[in-house]
Design an enzyme around this catalytic site. Structure first.
Site, mmCIF file in Angstrom:
data_model
loop_
_atom_site.group_PDB
_atom_site.id
_atom_site.type_symbol
_atom_site.label_atom_id
_atom_site.label_comp_id
_atom_site.label_asym_id
_atom_site.label_seq_id
_atom_site.Cartn_x
_atom_site.Cartn_y
_atom_site.Cartn_z
ATOM 1 N N GLN A 129 10.477 6.284 -6.383
ATOM 2 C CA GLN A 129 9.575 5.162 -6.069
ATOM 3 C C GLN A 129 9.394 4.278 -7.307
ATOM 4 O OE1 GLN A 129 5.453 6.329 -5.768
ATOM 5 N NE2 GLN A 129 5.014 4.765 -4.236
ATOM 6 N N GLY A 130 9.850 3.050 -7.235
ATOM 7 C CA GLY A 130 9.716 2.121 -8.362
ATOM 8 C C GLY A 130 8.598 1.135 -8.134
ATOM 9 N N TYR A 131 7.370 1.582 -8.330
ATOM 10 C CA TYR A 131 6.201 0.709 -8.173
ATOM 11 C C TYR A 131 5.611 0.371 -9.550
ATOM 12 C CZ TYR A 131 5.428 1.172 -3.055
ATOM 13 O OH TYR A 131 5.505 1.104 -1.689
ATOM 14 N N SER A 132 5.094 1.408 -10.261
ATOM 15 C CA SER A 132 4.317 1.167 -11.480
ATOM 16 C C SER A 132 5.167 0.571 -12.591
ATOM 17 C CB SER A 132 3.725 2.478 -11.995
ATOM 18 O OG SER A 132 3.015 3.123 -10.976
ATOM 19 N N SER A 164 8.724 9.206 -10.856
ATOM 20 C CA SER A 164 8.983 10.642 -10.641
ATOM 21 C C SER A 164 10.389 10.840 -10.093
ATOM 22 C CB SER A 164 7.999 11.225 -9.621
ATOM 23 O OG SER A 164 6.683 11.026 -10.057
ATOM 24 N N GLU A 247 2.266 8.055 1.297
ATOM 25 C CA GLU A 247 2.192 8.835 0.057
ATOM 26 C C GLU A 247 0.835 9.520 -0.054
ATOM 27 O OE1 GLU A 247 2.552 6.537 -3.549
ATOM 28 O OE2 GLU A 247 2.828 8.342 -4.758
HETATM 29 C C1 LIG Z 1 2.106 12.725 -11.788
HETATM 30 C C2 LIG Z 1 2.315 11.257 -11.591
HETATM 31 C C3 LIG Z 1 3.422 10.814 -10.881
HETATM 32 C C4 LIG Z 1 3.641 9.445 -10.708
HETATM 33 N N1 LIG Z 1 4.771 9.036 -10.025
HETATM 34 C C5 LIG Z 1 4.997 7.719 -9.867
HETATM 35 C C6 LIG Z 1 6.201 7.267 -9.217
HETATM 36 O O1 LIG Z 1 7.041 8.074 -8.804
HETATM 37 N N2 LIG Z 1 6.395 5.953 -9.086
HETATM 38 C C7 LIG Z 1 5.498 5.032 -9.523
HETATM 39 O O2 LIG Z 1 5.726 3.846 -9.330
HETATM 40 N N3 LIG Z 1 4.358 5.409 -10.181
HETATM 41 C C8 LIG Z 1 4.109 6.726 -10.356
HETATM 42 N N4 LIG Z 1 2.967 7.150 -11.017
HETATM 43 C C9 LIG Z 1 2.074 6.143 -11.590
HETATM 44 C C10 LIG Z 1 0.723 6.021 -10.879
HETATM 45 O O3 LIG Z 1 0.858 5.362 -9.653
HETATM 46 C C11 LIG Z 1 -0.217 5.293 -11.844
HETATM 47 O O4 LIG Z 1 -0.406 6.108 -12.979
HETATM 48 C C12 LIG Z 1 -1.573 5.000 -11.212
HETATM 49 O O5 LIG Z 1 -1.465 4.052 -10.189
HETATM 50 C C13 LIG Z 1 -2.587 4.497 -12.253
HETATM 51 O O6 LIG Z 1 -2.064 3.443 -12.992
HETATM 52 P P1 LIG Z 1 -2.096 3.451 -14.594
HETATM 53 O O7 LIG Z 1 -1.548 4.759 -15.052
HETATM 54 O O8 LIG Z 1 -1.419 2.210 -15.063
HETATM 55 O O9 LIG Z 1 -3.628 3.437 -14.978
HETATM 56 P P2 LIG Z 1 -4.590 2.163 -15.064
HETATM 57 O O10 LIG Z 1 -4.375 1.318 -13.849
HETATM 58 O O11 LIG Z 1 -4.404 1.528 -16.386
HETATM 59 O O12 LIG Z 1 -6.001 2.833 -14.950
HETATM 60 C C14 LIG Z 1 -6.685 3.369 -16.102
HETATM 61 C C15 LIG Z 1 -8.065 3.830 -15.667
HETATM 62 O O13 LIG Z 1 -8.848 2.715 -15.211
HETATM 63 C C16 LIG Z 1 -9.331 2.957 -13.895
HETATM 64 N N5 LIG Z 1 -9.325 1.697 -13.134
HETATM 65 C C17 LIG Z 1 -8.344 0.753 -13.113
HETATM 66 N N6 LIG Z 1 -8.683 -0.251 -12.290
HETATM 67 C C18 LIG Z 1 -9.894 0.063 -11.752
HETATM 68 C C19 LIG Z 1 -10.766 -0.586 -10.818
HETATM 69 N N7 LIG Z 1 -10.454 -1.752 -10.243
HETATM 70 N N8 LIG Z 1 -11.928 0.036 -10.502
HETATM 71 C C20 LIG Z 1 -12.263 1.229 -11.069
HETATM 72 N N9 LIG Z 1 -11.484 1.884 -11.969
HETATM 73 C C21 LIG Z 1 -10.311 1.307 -12.300
HETATM 74 C C22 LIG Z 1 -8.357 3.948 -13.276
HETATM 75 O O14 LIG Z 1 -8.955 4.693 -12.233
HETATM 76 C C23 LIG Z 1 -8.025 4.826 -14.495
HETATM 77 O O15 LIG Z 1 -9.018 5.794 -14.686
HETATM 78 C C24 LIG Z 1 2.726 8.507 -11.236
HETATM 79 C C25 LIG Z 1 1.618 8.952 -11.965
HETATM 80 C C26 LIG Z 1 1.417 10.306 -12.150
HETATM 81 C C27 LIG Z 1 0.230 10.747 -12.952
#
Ligand SMILES: Cc1cc2nc3c(=O)[nH]c(=O)nc-3n(C[C@H](O)[C@H](O)[C@H](O)COP(=O)(O)OP(=O)(O)OC[C@H]3O[C@@H](n4cnc5c(N)ncnc54)[C@H](O)[C@@H]3O)c2cc1C
Length: 395
Positions: A129-132, A164, A247
């Site tokens: 999955q290429g989202y983040s 992942s 998901e």
């Molecule tokens: C084990 C694991 C597997 C993953 N696999 C994939 C994958 O296969 N493909 C993919 O694309 N991504 C993947 N991810 C990424 C995941 O989707 C992101 O880590 C997640 O969406 C959070 O984004 P971020 O890490 O940039 O944190 P940030 O968005 O920077 O958030 C940092 C903190 O701020 C808080 N926050 C941010 N915005 C708000 C808001 N509006 N209100 C309240 N709180 C807020 C968050 O809750 C968090 O605590 C994976 C992550 C993990 C941990």
């Protein structure tokens, strides 16, 4: 309200249970979540998925024309439950089965369904999955990976992160910006990228569990055929959300939490505090009771979701509740086990004195990742508040 399964469903349960007893890989694959990084594991687990599929136990509810059996969703739920109970290895094609497949069934072209779905079922093609992206996690719509249309192709440049399984993947379902001038939710498209294309670099990231489970993925002028667009150009946000829905549903399993609770109970019966088993300790008993109530609530929540599915009712915020409650509960179960074990929780898996085969320290770290992956708890709470409780939008 009747919470019992029918006789036919119970017979089906016995059939899959017997199948798992007789066919579960005995060694080399590992049960549960660990060791998903080496090539030997991949080959063995692909063979396991193929066997399961050929025996009729993968994606039972998918349409027949794409390799499914068009069975009632209850059958799939029973299979999922029995797999968890038997501690069966995770399927390598989980992202395809749980996320992309159901999205394509709703949004794909006929050609896309016929091309991709059968190979998702057999595990021949592994998806990621290429989202983040760096800077675009919770605020996913701010993503910047650019895809320009040149002739019959998209040309992709940019970077994804936390991807992942990208190190094993043959294909990626990916969000790209196709109109940089449109408002951020509108200029995004959902495309399918061959991970063996020239211009793709995958760099592993090591998690705190020690696994190289996810990656950075770089795109340098990667050519993707235009027919790999899912949904409409610049309207990928709606398709992206369909995938997120699947998901989030996948990440919280009531049976998984029940299994972990039973394991925690067995562990705490063996641990002594003040000369008595921890389960006799008044304070710890309260904690166990609280966790068991949450496990039971998850079970009823998942039965409610199953009823909605059978009756063809559109799910609302239930999937977010599933993800939020299920992932937090699993981490809390692991935290309780770590605290119950005290100093023993620091021991490595190989140590002779390690408790419960060293299951909990890994589980504690891994389950924390799932509270974040697929959208953090804060984000699930925001969505539940806005869409479910109709509260004002957070700023
Ligand atoms: C084990 C694991 C597997 C993953 N696999 C994939 C994958 O296969 N493909 C993919 O694309 N991504 C993947 N991810 C990424 C995941 O989707 C992101 O880590 C997640 O969406 C959070 O984004 P971020 O890490 O940039 O944190 P940030 O968005 O920077 O958030 C940092 C903190 O701020 C808080 N926050 C941010 N915005 C708000 C808001 N509006 N209100 C309240 N709180 C807020 C968050 O809750 C968090 O605590 C994976 C992550 C993990 C941990």
């Amino acid at each position: 309200m009747d919470l019992n399964f029918t006789t036919a469903e119970e017979e089906f349960r016995l059939k899959i249970r017997r199948f798992l007893e007789e066919n579960l890989p005995k060694s080399g694959l590992g049960a549960g979540r660990e060791g998903r990084e080496d090539k030997a594991w991949l080959e063995k687990s692909k063979a396991w998925q193929r066997k399961l599929y050929e025996s009729g136990y993968v994606a039972l509810a998918w349409p027949k024309e794409y390799g499914g059996q068009a069975l009632d969703p209850v059958c799939q739920t029973i299979v999922n439950d029995e797999m968890v109970r038997a501690n069966a290895p995770y399927l390598p094609g989980g992202s395809g089965l749980g996320m992309l497949g159901p999205t394509l069934i709703s949004w794909g072209t006929e050609e896309q369904k016929r091309r991709y779905l059968p190979k998702i079922l057999t595990g021949e093609e592994i998806w990621c999955q290429g989202y983040s992206e760096p800077g675009s996690g919770s605020d996913l719509a701010s993503l910047r990976t650019r895809a320009e249309i040149i002739g019959d192709e998209f040309v992709v440049n940019g970077q994804k992160v936390w991807t992942s399984g990208a190190q094993h993947a043959d294909m990626m379902f990916c969000l790209v910006r196709t109109d940089p001038d449109a408002p951020k939710h509108r200029g995004i498209s959902y495309i399918l990228i061959d991970m063996h294309s020239p211009g793709i670099t995958v760099r592993p990231l090591v998690q705190m569990t020690g696994d190289k489970g996810f990656n950075e993925v770089f795109f340098d002028n990667v050519h993707v055929p235009r027919k790999n667009l899912v949904g409409k150009l610049n309207e990928g946000w709606i398709v992206a959300n369909a995938t997120l829905f699947h998901e989030r549903n996948m990440l919280g399993s009531a049976t998984g939490s029940e299994q972990r609770f039973n394991r925690l109970l067995a562990l705490t019966k063996k641990i002594k505090r003040g000369g008595r088993a921890l389960t006799e300790d008044a304070v710890f008993r309260q904690r166990l009771a609280d966790l068991e109530i949450r496990v039971e609530a998850m079970r009823f929540h998942s039965l409610r979701q199953l009823t909605d599915q059978i009756r063809g009712r559109n799910p609302g915020v239930e999937t977010m509740i599933n993800k939020l409650v299920g992932t937090e509960l699993n981490h809390d179960l692991a935290t309780a086990a770590m605290e119950a074990m005290g100093d023993y929780s620091m021991l490595a898996r190989e140590d002779a004195s390690v408790l419960d085969h060293g299951y909990w320290p890994y589980e504690w770290m891994f389950s924390l990742g799932l509270v974040i992956g697929g959208g953090t708890s804060h984000i699930q709470k925001n969505i539940i508040a806005e869409r479910g409780l109709k509260m004002p939008k957070s700023r």
